[in-house]
Design a protein around this motif. Structure first.
Motif, PDB file in Angstrom:
ATOM      1  N   VAL A 164       0.857  -1.178   0.000  1.00 27.70           N
ATOM      2  CA  VAL A 164       0.000   0.000   0.000  1.00 27.70           C
ATOM      3  C   VAL A 164       0.895   1.231   0.000  1.00 27.70           C
ATOM      4  CG1 VAL A 164      -1.845   1.249   1.177  1.00 27.70           C
ATOM      5  CG2 VAL A 164      -1.748  -1.259   1.292  1.00 27.70           C
ATOM      6  N   ILE A 187      -0.353  -0.815  -4.756  1.00 28.26           N
ATOM      7  CA  ILE A 187      -1.572  -0.007  -4.699  1.00 28.26           C
ATOM      8  C   ILE A 187      -1.210   1.442  -4.381  1.00 28.26           C
ATOM      9  CG2 ILE A 187      -3.788   0.285  -3.528  1.00 28.26           C
ATOM     10  CD1 ILE A 187      -3.422  -2.749  -2.679  1.00 28.26           C
ATOM     11  N   GLU A 188      -1.643   2.376  -5.234  1.00 27.91           N
ATOM     12  CA  GLU A 188      -1.363   3.797  -5.032  1.00 27.91           C
ATOM     13  C   GLU A 188      -2.642   4.610  -5.217  1.00 27.91           C
ATOM     14  OE1 GLU A 188      -0.396   7.449  -4.416  1.00 27.91           O
ATOM     15  OE2 GLU A 188       1.073   5.868  -3.980  1.00 27.91           O
ATOM     16  N   ARG A 189      -2.941   5.462  -4.245  1.00 32.06           N
ATOM     17  CA  ARG A 189      -4.158   6.268  -4.290  1.00 32.06           C
ATOM     18  C   ARG A 189      -4.113   7.320  -5.398  1.00 32.06           C
ATOM     19  NH1 ARG A 189      -8.248   7.181  -0.850  1.00 32.06           N
ATOM     20  NH2 ARG A 189      -7.237   5.971   0.812  1.00 32.06           N
ATOM     21  N   LEU A 222      -6.903   2.116  -0.417  1.00 30.58           N
ATOM     22  CA  LEU A 222      -7.341   0.991   0.401  1.00 30.58           C
ATOM     23  C   LEU A 222      -8.560   1.415   1.225  1.00 30.58           C
ATOM     24  CD1 LEU A 222      -6.916  -1.856   1.457  1.00 30.58           C
ATOM     25  CD2 LEU A 222      -5.261  -0.944   3.101  1.00 30.58           C
ATOM     26  N   LEU A 231      -8.092  -7.279   0.578  1.00 29.69           N
ATOM     27  CA  LEU A 231      -8.058  -5.825   0.593  1.00 29.69           C
ATOM     28  C   LEU A 231      -9.109  -5.293  -0.371  1.00 29.69           C
ATOM     29  CD1 LEU A 231      -5.029  -6.997   1.076  1.00 29.69           C
ATOM     30  CD2 LEU A 231      -4.351  -4.611   0.838  1.00 29.69           C
ATOM     31  N   LEU A 233     -10.559  -2.203  -2.315  1.00 31.59           N
ATOM     32  CA  LEU A 233     -10.110  -0.890  -2.758  1.00 31.59           C
ATOM     33  C   LEU A 233     -11.300  -0.009  -3.093  1.00 31.59           C
ATOM     34  CD1 LEU A 233      -7.138  -1.986  -5.049  1.00 31.59           C
ATOM     35  CD2 LEU A 233      -7.227  -1.761  -2.550  1.00 31.59           C
ATOM     36  N   ILE A 244       0.674  -7.872   3.975  1.00 30.80           N
ATOM     37  CA  ILE A 244       0.407  -6.487   3.594  1.00 30.80           C
ATOM     38  C   ILE A 244       1.563  -5.626   4.084  1.00 30.80           C
ATOM     39  CG2 ILE A 244      -1.149  -4.506   3.823  1.00 30.80           C
ATOM     40  CD1 ILE A 244      -3.370  -6.503   4.546  1.00 30.80           C
ATOM     41  N   VAL A 246       2.667  -1.709   4.446  1.00 32.28           N
ATOM     42  CA  VAL A 246       2.205  -0.318   4.412  1.00 32.28           C
ATOM     43  C   VAL A 246       3.415   0.586   4.193  1.00 32.28           C
ATOM     44  CG1 VAL A 246       1.125   1.543   5.713  1.00 32.28           C
ATOM     45  CG2 VAL A 246       0.224  -0.783   5.877  1.00 32.28           C
ATOM     46  N   ILE A 248       3.189   4.241   3.071  1.00 34.92           N
ATOM     47  CA  ILE A 248       2.525   5.464   2.615  1.00 34.92           C
ATOM     48  C   ILE A 248       3.247   6.728   3.064  1.00 34.92           C
ATOM     49  CG2 ILE A 248       0.269   4.354   2.559  1.00 34.92           C
ATOM     50  CD1 ILE A 248      -0.378   5.891   5.172  1.00 34.92           C
TER      51      ILE A 248
END
Length: 464
Positions: A164, A187-189, A222, A231, A233, A244, A246, A248
């Motif tokens: 994440v 995973i990238e916002r 996430l 997970l 999304l 997982i 993290v 971020i």
């Protein structure tokens, strides 16, 4: 063998924290003749040595070499031990630095409680670093997760790893674990990986990671974590993983130093407020490294530590310049950047770009993903004479982390851009990419002088 600790309660300089900033500060203090105490609630070396740069780069290199995970993990442990041995408490004491491995807490501006003692300090440098930021996601804490502080302790390779955060740490470890044969989902916002980098750099790294088998998910935050773990999304998709990670970003350290008792103010995020000289709001107290919320890089922290002590003990204050601190993402290819991005170039600035396909060294290595991009601006009074001055550089290449130092030196010294183009570089080398990119500001093509050459124009090669 441990050397006896001096029982001295009054110090010229007390440094709190023994990561890169703290080590830089303590060593600078002793070098200036100050009676120096280094206080840390952990072993000297901090995040970089034990959970950051050192294990991460070692794992990246081991994965690139194609070794099994067990071999890679052992290399990580061996390298950590080798580097930690050069900066442990006994080594620092031999250098003339007093060391107390206890937690510190301010009583007042010049008094600090440390392990049952009250220390009096003429000057203090706060260098307590940062810690991994963890989002408040339903189910995440209950399911369990890894951070950079725990990922390198895994006894076995994760079968399926969900990462994440698509910043530097996320991209580096996604590629490393994928090459070690984990099934990796990144995973990238934001709408692209490495959102703080040049958009073209982001696109190249996303393409390379996808090509190597990483499942890249952008514009996807996430939402929740269910047992499994699964997970969910916010784009409506689901990821199933065994582990997982993290990644971020960072947050201020959790340890309570009671800085308020010393008159030290923090910003709304919890970072210590500092001015351009790294002085805090309390007279005689400075801060350096991640705890300031400034450039969160090991080499930046070390430099801040030395600058802070120089300003605390010296007469002529020095300014910390964030604009000349290079940063590198250690993917393959690497991404290196200093100064401003091309997307941030002011009016009148010029941009030159050389694709790696135009560099013979990249062709010989069959490593043509990437580019060199230079941003040049006008010099005061002299304008664009001599090519002006370098305002920023972005390099994506196999050796980008090495190449970035030439533009960094040009920026730090105010060098004419033309000197980069005029200096002879050995052929064929990676560093020629910087020379050829700078030469674009002075090239003549089809009988006309061009100041900015497009990526489609191939610069001339030196004679063989």
């Amino acid at each position: 063998m441990n050397r006896p600790q001096r029982v001295v309660d009054e110090y010229d300089l007390v440094v709190i924290g023994a990561g890169a900033a703290g080590l830089g500060a303590a060593r600078a203090g002793v070098g200036m003749g100050a009676r120096t105490l280094l206080v840390s609630d952990g072993q000297p070396g901090g995040d970089c040595t034990f959970t950051g740069c050192v294990p991460s780069r070692t794992l990246v290199e081991a994965a690139r070499a194609g070794v099994p995970y067990a071999v890679a993990a052992q290399r990580v442990r061996d390298v950590i031990a080798a580097i930690a041995a050069t900066e442990d408490a006994d080594v620092l004491r031999a250098e003339g630095i007093d060391v107390i491995l206890e937690r510190a807490r301010f009583r007042s501006r010049d008094r600090i409680d440390v392990g049952g003692r009250t220390i009096t300090a003429r000057r203090v440098v706060i260098a307590t670093g940062s810690s991994p930021a963890v989002p408040r996601i339903p189910g995440l804490r209950e399911t369990g997760f890894l951070t950079n502080e725990t990922i390198f302790d895994l006894p076995e390779l994760p079968r399926a790893l969900a990462i994440v955060g698509g910043g530097a740490i996320g991209c580096e470890l996604a590629q490393a674990f994928s090459r070690l044969c984990s099934q990796v989902t990144l995973i990238e916002r934001a709408d692209r990986l490495l959102p703080d980098q040049d958009p073209l750099a982001s696109a190249i790294i996303a393409e390379v990671l996808t090509r190597e088998g990483v499942d890249v998910r952008v514009s996807a935050g996430l939402k929740t974590v269910l047992p499994g773990p699964h997970l969910e999304l916010d784009d409506g998709t689901t990821v199933t993983a065994t582990h997982i990670l993290v990644a971020i970003g960072r947050r201020p350290p959790a340890a309570d130093l009671a800085v308020g008792a010393a008159g030290v103010e923090t910003d709304p995020r919890g970072y210590v407020r500092t001015d351009k000289h790294l002085a805090t709001t309390a007279r005689g107290i400075y801060a350096a490294g991640d705890v300031t919320g400034r450039t969160q890089l090991t080499h930046a922290a070390y430099q801040m530590g030395r600058i802070a002590v120089g300003n605390a003990l010296g007469r002529w204050p020095a300014t910390y310049r964030e604009d000349v601190i290079p940063q590198v993402v250690f993917t393959d290819p690497e991404v290196a950047q200093v100064g401003i991005l091309a997307t941030e170039a002011p009016a009148g600035a010029r941009i030159a770009e050389l694709p790696m396909i135009g560099l013979d060294r990249a062709l010989t290595a069959r490593a043509t993903d990437g580019f060199v991009k230079l941003v040049a601006g006008r010099r005061r009074l002299l304008g664009n004479l001599g090519g002006g001055r370098i305002l920023g550089a972005t390099i994506v290449a196999e050796r980008a982390g090495e190449l970035i130092h030439e533009p960094t030196l040009a920026m730090a010294t105010g060098m004419f851009t033309g000197r980069l183009a005029a200096t002879s570089h050995a052929y064929p080398t990676w560093s020629m990419a910087v020379q050829l990119a700078a030469a674009q500001f002075f090239m003549t093509i089809d009988g006309r002088t061009t100041r900015t050459v497009s990526a489609g124009v191939r610069p001339p090669r030196p004679g063989r």
